[in-house]
Each structure stands twice: as C-alpha cells, then as structure tokens.
Design an enzyme around this catalytic site. Structure first.
Site, PDB file in Angstrom:
ATOM      1  N   HIS A   1      38.113  38.291  37.647  1.00 20.20           N
ATOM      2  CA  HIS A   1      37.308  37.986  38.832  1.00 20.20           C
ATOM      3  C   HIS A   1      35.863  37.699  38.439  1.00 20.20           C
ATOM      4  O   HIS A   1      35.214  36.823  39.016  1.00 20.20           O
ATOM      5  CB  HIS A   1      37.354  39.160  39.815  1.00 20.20           C
ATOM      6  CG  HIS A   1      38.699  39.396  40.406  1.00 20.20           C
ATOM      7  ND1 HIS A   1      39.077  38.907  41.642  1.00 20.20           N
ATOM      8  CD2 HIS A   1      39.767  40.077  39.932  1.00 20.20           C
ATOM      9  CE1 HIS A   1      40.320  39.276  41.901  1.00 20.20           C
ATOM     10  NE2 HIS A   1      40.768  39.991  40.880  1.00 20.20           N
TER      11      HIS A   1
ATOM     12  N   ASP B   1      34.024  37.212  46.467  1.00 22.22           N
ATOM     13  CA  ASP B   1      35.356  37.228  45.872  1.00 22.22           C
ATOM     14  C   ASP B   1      36.446  37.277  46.939  1.00 22.22           C
ATOM     15  O   ASP B   1      36.251  37.811  48.036  1.00 22.22           O
ATOM     16  CB  ASP B   1      35.491  38.439  44.946  1.00 22.22           C
ATOM     17  CG  ASP B   1      36.761  38.419  44.126  1.00 22.22           C
ATOM     18  OD1 ASP B   1      36.769  37.785  43.067  1.00 22.22           O
ATOM     19  OD2 ASP B   1      37.767  39.024  44.563  1.00 22.22           O
TER      20      ASP B   1
END
Length: 205
Positions: free
Chosen positions: A19, A120
């Site tokens: 991520h 995210d």
C-alpha cells in the site's frame, strides 16, 4: 494577472509495503508536476521496514511535507479487539479508522489549503465523509489489481447472496474471471462468515 495558486495534494497511505509503495511513487510524480505534496503517515507503523522506507524516501525528496498521524493505542480501539487483531496489518487498518476523528483537524490545519486529498482503498469509510465535510476534491488510490477492484465492487452483493460460504471454492464475479476462495483477503472471508452467522441467528429466533 494574479499568480496561479499552488496545487496542494495530501496523501494518506495505509499499512503494508504494497500500500505504501504506490503512494510514494505517486508523491514523486506529483512533485514532477510542481505540486506541493503532504504525506500523512500513520504512526506507529506496523513494521520497521515501512518506517525505514518512508525515511529513505523523505531523504530523497525533502520537499515533501511529512505529517505524522498519531493513532490511538490499539487497546483503546474497539475495532482492534475483534478476531482480526491476530493480523497486525488489519489491526492497523482498524486503528486508522478508529482514529479518523483526529484526521479532520489535521487536514484543515495544512498550509497552503488543500486542493486534493488522496487516500488508500482500505480507508474509504472514514476518509470519505471527512473530505466531503472539508469540501476537498478527493480520490481513492486502489493499490491492487483490476480483478481485486471488481471483487471489492461486487463484495456487498456476494455477502448478501452467499448462504454457505465455507462450501464455495470459486467466486464468480460478473464480467470477470473466477476468483479462487483462497485469493480472497482474510478480512473479507471473516466478514462474510460473520454476516452468515447473524443471518442464522435471526432465523433461529
């Protein structure tokens, strides 16, 4: 003629190198386009590798404004005491979500004022209302494959329709190739199992 206002973009990655890495790459690209970039880093990180990677990135790109987002302790978060707490990355996702009320004043205090906020894919539920309240243009950075994106989009329908998830070996996603059950993230398997358990309890009342 008045000068063109500086574009200020804030980035909020989640835990895990898979991520974090796409966010740092995006930050470097935004710098090339003369944007002012703020990188919001949840603290503490799950692993030392993440912290070392962020520090190395900041050494290479000192013009990026790094702001630490201090999370509430894990034991103070109700979501972090669920069965997902055995996985530190899912525990971190929960801690970020439970600390989201601290994010709004942090974003509002940034200078110059934000032009855009990019967060995210695992942080949609806490970040979306904050961005809308601040009236900031916002985007989701999906850090996985198109197949996984399709699964995420289809997941609510899957969870609602599935009656015996333990017997499902392959998930059929409309318009996309089949996904083996083993490829489904553990958190989503748990969510489906919990939903089915609630349904079963409702039927037996």
């Amino acid at each position: 003629m008045s000068p063109t206002p500086m574009i200020h973009v804030a980035l909020l990655p989640s835990s895990g190198m898979g991520h974090l890495t796409p966010f740092l790459r995006l930050a470097s690209l935004l710098l090339q386009h003369q944007c002012h970039v703020t990188l919001i880093t949840p603290q503490p990180t799950v692993t030392k590798a993440e912290e070392d990677f962020i520090s190395k990135f900041h050494s290479s790109f000192p013009q990026v404004n790094r702001v630490q987002f201090h999370l509430l302790p894990f034991h103070d978060n109700a979501a972090a005491t669920t069965n997902t707490s055995v996985d530190p990355f899912y525990q971190q996702f929960a801690s970020i979500r439970c600390s989201s009320h601290l994010l709004s004043p942090l974003l509002a205090s940034l200078s110059p004022p934000l032009s855009s906020f990019i967060y995210d894919m695992t942080l949609i539920s806490p970040s979306l209302p904050i961005a809308e309240t601040l009236c900031v243009t916002h985007y989701i950075l999906f850090t996985s494959s198109a197949t996984m994106f399709s699964f995420f989009s289809y997941f609510p329908s899957l969870a609602a329709a599935t009656t015996s998830f333990s017997e499902v070996d392959v998930v059929e996603i409309p318009g996309v190739s089949s996904m083996p059950r083993s490829s489904i993230p553990p958190l989503y398997k748990l969510k489906i199992t919990e939903d089915l358990s609630h349904k079963s309890n409702d039927y037996t009342k």
